[in-house]
Motif scaffolding. Structure first.
Motif, short mmCIF file in Angstrom:
data_model
loop_
_atom_site.label_atom_id
_atom_site.label_comp_id
_atom_site.label_asym_id
_atom_site.label_seq_id
_atom_site.Cartn_x
_atom_site.Cartn_y
_atom_site.Cartn_z
N PHE A 152 0.84 -1.21 0.00
CA PHE A 152 0.00 0.00 0.00
C PHE A 152 0.88 1.26 0.00
N SER A 153 0.45 2.26 -0.77
CA SER A 153 1.13 3.56 -0.77
C SER A 153 0.10 4.65 -0.55
N TYR A 154 0.46 5.67 0.25
CA TYR A 154 -0.41 6.85 0.39
C TYR A 154 -0.31 7.68 -0.87
N GLU A 155 -1.41 8.37 -1.18
CA GLU A 155 -1.45 9.18 -2.39
C GLU A 155 -0.34 10.23 -2.39
N GLY A 156 0.43 10.25 -3.42
CA GLY A 156 1.51 11.25 -3.55
C GLY A 156 2.80 10.86 -2.87
N ALA A 157 2.80 9.75 -2.10
CA ALA A 157 4.02 9.35 -1.39
C ALA A 157 4.95 8.60 -2.34
N THR A 158 6.25 8.80 -2.14
CA THR A 158 7.21 8.12 -3.01
C THR A 158 7.62 6.76 -2.42
N VAL A 159 7.46 6.63 -1.11
CA VAL A 159 7.84 5.38 -0.44
C VAL A 159 6.57 4.61 -0.07
N ARG A 160 6.60 3.29 -0.24
CA ARG A 160 5.44 2.47 0.09
C ARG A 160 5.29 2.37 1.62
N ALA A 161 4.08 2.55 2.08
CA ALA A 161 3.83 2.45 3.53
C ALA A 161 3.82 1.00 3.97
N LEU A 162 3.35 0.12 3.09
CA LEU A 162 3.37 -1.32 3.37
C LEU A 162 3.94 -2.03 2.14
N GLN A 163 4.84 -2.95 2.39
CA GLN A 163 5.52 -3.61 1.27
C GLN A 163 5.43 -5.12 1.46
N ASN A 164 4.53 -5.74 0.69
CA ASN A 164 4.44 -7.20 0.67
C ASN A 164 4.28 -7.81 2.08
N VAL A 165 3.36 -7.23 2.84
CA VAL A 165 3.18 -7.66 4.24
C VAL A 165 2.30 -8.92 4.31
N SER A 166 2.80 -9.94 4.97
CA SER A 166 2.00 -11.15 5.21
C SER A 166 2.04 -11.44 6.70
N LEU A 167 0.87 -11.83 7.21
CA LEU A 167 0.75 -12.00 8.66
C LEU A 167 -0.44 -12.90 8.96
N THR A 168 -0.28 -13.77 9.95
CA THR A 168 -1.40 -14.63 10.35
C THR A 168 -1.60 -14.51 11.84
N VAL A 169 -2.86 -14.36 12.25
CA VAL A 169 -3.16 -14.36 13.68
C VAL A 169 -4.10 -15.54 13.95
N THR A 170 -3.60 -16.49 14.74
CA THR A 170 -4.39 -17.68 15.03
C THR A 170 -5.52 -17.35 16.00
N ASP A 171 -6.64 -18.03 15.80
CA ASP A 171 -7.81 -17.78 16.64
C ASP A 171 -7.48 -18.05 18.11
N GLY A 172 -7.87 -17.15 18.97
CA GLY A 172 -7.67 -17.33 20.41
C GLY A 172 -6.35 -16.82 20.93
N ARG A 173 -5.52 -16.31 20.06
CA ARG A 173 -4.18 -15.89 20.47
C ARG A 173 -4.12 -14.38 20.72
N MET A 174 -3.17 -13.95 21.58
CA MET A 174 -2.89 -12.52 21.70
C MET A 174 -1.50 -12.32 21.09
N GLN A 175 -1.49 -11.59 19.98
CA GLN A 175 -0.26 -11.44 19.19
C GLN A 175 0.17 -9.97 19.17
N ALA A 176 1.47 -9.76 19.33
CA ALA A 176 1.99 -8.39 19.29
C ALA A 176 2.43 -8.03 17.88
N LEU A 177 2.13 -6.81 17.50
CA LEU A 177 2.66 -6.26 16.25
C LEU A 177 3.61 -5.16 16.68
N LEU A 178 4.89 -5.51 16.69
CA LEU A 178 5.91 -4.59 17.22
C LEU A 178 6.64 -3.87 16.10
N GLY A 179 7.02 -2.64 16.40
CA GLY A 179 7.80 -1.92 15.40
C GLY A 179 8.07 -0.51 15.85
#
Lengths: 239, 360
Positions: free
Chosen positions: A11-38
């Motif tokens: 995903f890229s924001y309109e007019g932005a030269t750098v992609r905000a998200l680049q080929n992101v893949s992620l799975t959250v298993t049912d019932g789990r508490m998962q951290a998205l750190l960064g």
């Protein structure tokens, strides 16, 4: 079944030269508490906004409990607490819950019942009739969470849920999240606080500069902060 | 709606501002309208320095004329002080020697008197002097055989209430753009608007839900101003508020005007990037539309060029639609072109806003 399946999101924001998200893949298993750190600018909030349908024009696939997005009905499975305090401050807590409950399609009876439950869960019952404008930062943050919980979602998406709150409110939020997870709710917790991720989550996804750079179980990590700095570098993030 | 109603200061302003404008401007314009439409008595101080039979007859005829109101000279007041104090329009002095024809009658006018008014007063006194000097009993009766006056019924010039009640109601309705755009920008800034889009609600329905409360406020604004005009203002100033033969035509007109004002609000919300920008844009836009559109200066009094320029303002079309009802007793078909213009204005505003606005 996975609660959330994200596959190759770019995903890229309109007019932005750098992609905000680049080929992101992620799975959250049912019932789990998962951290998205960064670190700042990793793309955590952007990813949350893409999942919740606020941002369009991305490539890749998102499925919520098997329903491929965009599917507005799938949104009912999600409870989303955004990073900004997104509440009507001139209204009382109960009026906010009434409004957002109606938005979620709850009946009047369900709104009354669920409001009592989420106010209790977030420790705001005594302040339900007060305007949100006079709430402390911690109380507003807890109400922000209460709104996300109102329609009993199966998947809870939290974007920095403890930013700017005192230790008391933070601990209350942690306890609430543990209880909800123990009761079967799946939680994806976006944060940059290591301690928060370590205390609450069983798995972790590390993101930086719009890319996922690590996925793993918390039990397999000896020192999360060390791993974080190894993967993301020690340079300042001023963006 | 509840969020909007909680903003008591804004709501109060939206309703009190037009009430205050209607009250003060109607009172301020009352004199002008009286002069313009119904005429008012000429106030004269008469000084008879002759005291002869003819001079006394002249003074008596002036005093008994139905268009003249004589005023006693206040003690120790000079002529200039009488004018400065607004006690009289002119001072008529009948000099000693008037009977002999040696000395003319003197008329000393207030320097700020309207020129037309001055000519009328001069003509009136002249005709009375002619009656007395020539020994004619009733000059009007003689003239009646030579000149017949006919006046076309007024279809253009509204009374102060007919002008100001719809005028400032429309003006205030356009001010809805300020709270509307600020509310929109604030919701966008604090994320509540974005949050709404995470619920499974139809986007168009959501946007409509944001606009409808402002539309209803606009309609309510007009209804309230109308009630103020009919039930309060008509007791305060000396003009009644005649609503015309078809007052129910106000229903479609108000619904369309409210759509135009709401459209303007959406347009401002779409164009402005900050609350400061939106307030300036909305207020400046509304004032300019009011100035050009015949709200602050009645359209009937404007020079021809300005009458044409007025047509660029949606307030002109809205105001004229109400004046069609109040003073022209117009049929709905006659009002329809104005409603079409307003609907087009609303449509263009919504279209541009729809293209420009980033809801999330």
């Amino acid at each position: 079944m996975n609660a959330l399946d994200i596959s190759s999101i770019t995903f890229s924001y309109e007019g932005a030269t750098v992609r905000a998200l680049q080929n992101v893949s992620l799975t959250v298993t049912d019932g789990r508490m998962q951290a998205l750190l960064g670190p700042n600018g990793a793309g955590k909030s952007t990813l949350m906004r893409v999942i919740t349908g606020q941002l369009r024009g991305y490539s890749g696939d998102i499925s919520i409990y098997g329903k491929k997005m965009p599917d507005r009905k799938a949104l009912l499975s999600i409870g989303y607490a955004p990073q900004p305090i997104s509440l009507y401050t001139t209204l009382t807590a109960r009026e906010n819950l009434n409004f957002f409950g109606a938005m979620a399609g709850l009946s009047d009876e369900q709104i009354v019942l669920r409001s009592e439950i989420v106010l209790e869960q977030t420790g705001l019952t005594a302040h339900a009739e007060e305007p949100v404008a006079i709430y402390s930062g911690g109380m507003q943050r807890r109400l922000n969470l209460a709104v996300a919980l109102l329609h009993s979602p199966k998947l809870l998406l939290l974007d920095e849920p403890t930013v700017g709150v005192d230790p008391q409110s933070r601990n209350h939020i942690y306890d609430t999240l543990r209880e909800l997870n123990a009761a079967g709710m799946t939680i994806l917790l976006s944060t940059h606080i290591m301690e928060e991720a370590e205390r609450l989550c069983s798995s972790v996804t590390l993101a930086d500069k719009g890319e996922v750079i690590f996925n793993g179980q918390m039990s397999e990590i000896d020192d999360l902060e060390k791993l974080f700095l190894e993967k993301t570098g020690r340079g300042l993030r001023d963006e | 709606m509840l969020i909007l109603l909680r903003d008591r200061q804004t709501i109060l302003l939206l309703f009190l501002m037009p009430v205050a404008l209607i009250l003060f401007l109607s009172l301020a314009m009352e004199g002008v309208w009286t002069d313009k439409l119904t005429g008012r008595k000429i106030q004269l101080v008469i000084e008879n320095k002759s005291n002869t039979l003819k001079a006394n007859l002249l003074a008596e005829k002036i005093k008994s004329n139905k268009l003249i109101q004589t005023v006693d000279r206040p003690r120790d007041m000079t002529d200039d002080e009488i004018f400065a104090d607004g006690r009289a329009h002119a001072i008529v002095t009948i000099p000693g020697g008037f009977d002999e024809g040696d000395q003319p009658v003197e008329m000393y006018f207030d320097p700020v008197i309207d020129a037309g008014y001055k000519i009328a007063a001069r003509s009136l006194i002249t005709s009375i002097i002619v009656e007395v000097v020539m020994g004619i009993d009733n000059l009007d009766a003689v003239i009646a055989g030579l000149l017949i006056e006919k006046t076309k019924p007024n279809r253009n010039f509204p009374t102060p209430l007919q002008q100001n009640v719809p005028g400032y109601a429309i003006f205030a309705m356009f001010f809805i753009a300020i709270p509307m755009s600020i509310g929109f920008l604030k919701e966008k800034k604090d994320g509540t608007l974005q949050r709404l889009f995470t619920y499974p609600v139809n986007t168009n329905l959501l946007i409509l839900g944001k606009i409808v409360p402002y539309y209803l406020i606009n309609v309510f604004q007009f209804v309230l101003m109308l009630l103020v005009g009919v039930y309060i203002m008509s007791h305060i100033i000396s003009f009644s508020f005649h609503l015309g033969e078809h007052p129910w035509h106000m229903v479609p007109v108000t619904l369309v005007v409210a759509a135009a004002t709401t459209g303007f609000g959406v347009l401002v919300a779409a164009l402005a990037r900050t609350p400061e920008q939106s307030s300036t844009l909305a207020a400046t836009g509304a004032v300019l539309m009011g100035v050009f559109g015949g709200i602050m200066m009645p359209h009937a009094l404007m020079p021809m060029v300005m009458k044409k320029v007025a047509m660029i303002s949606p307030m002109y079309w809205a105001h004229q639609a109400y004046l069609d009802i109040f003073i022209r007793d117009a049929a709905l078909t006659a009002i329809l072109p104005k409603l079409i213009v307003l609907t087009l204005f609303a449509g263009i505003c919504f279209y541009i806003a729809g293209r420009r606005v980033q809801w999330i």
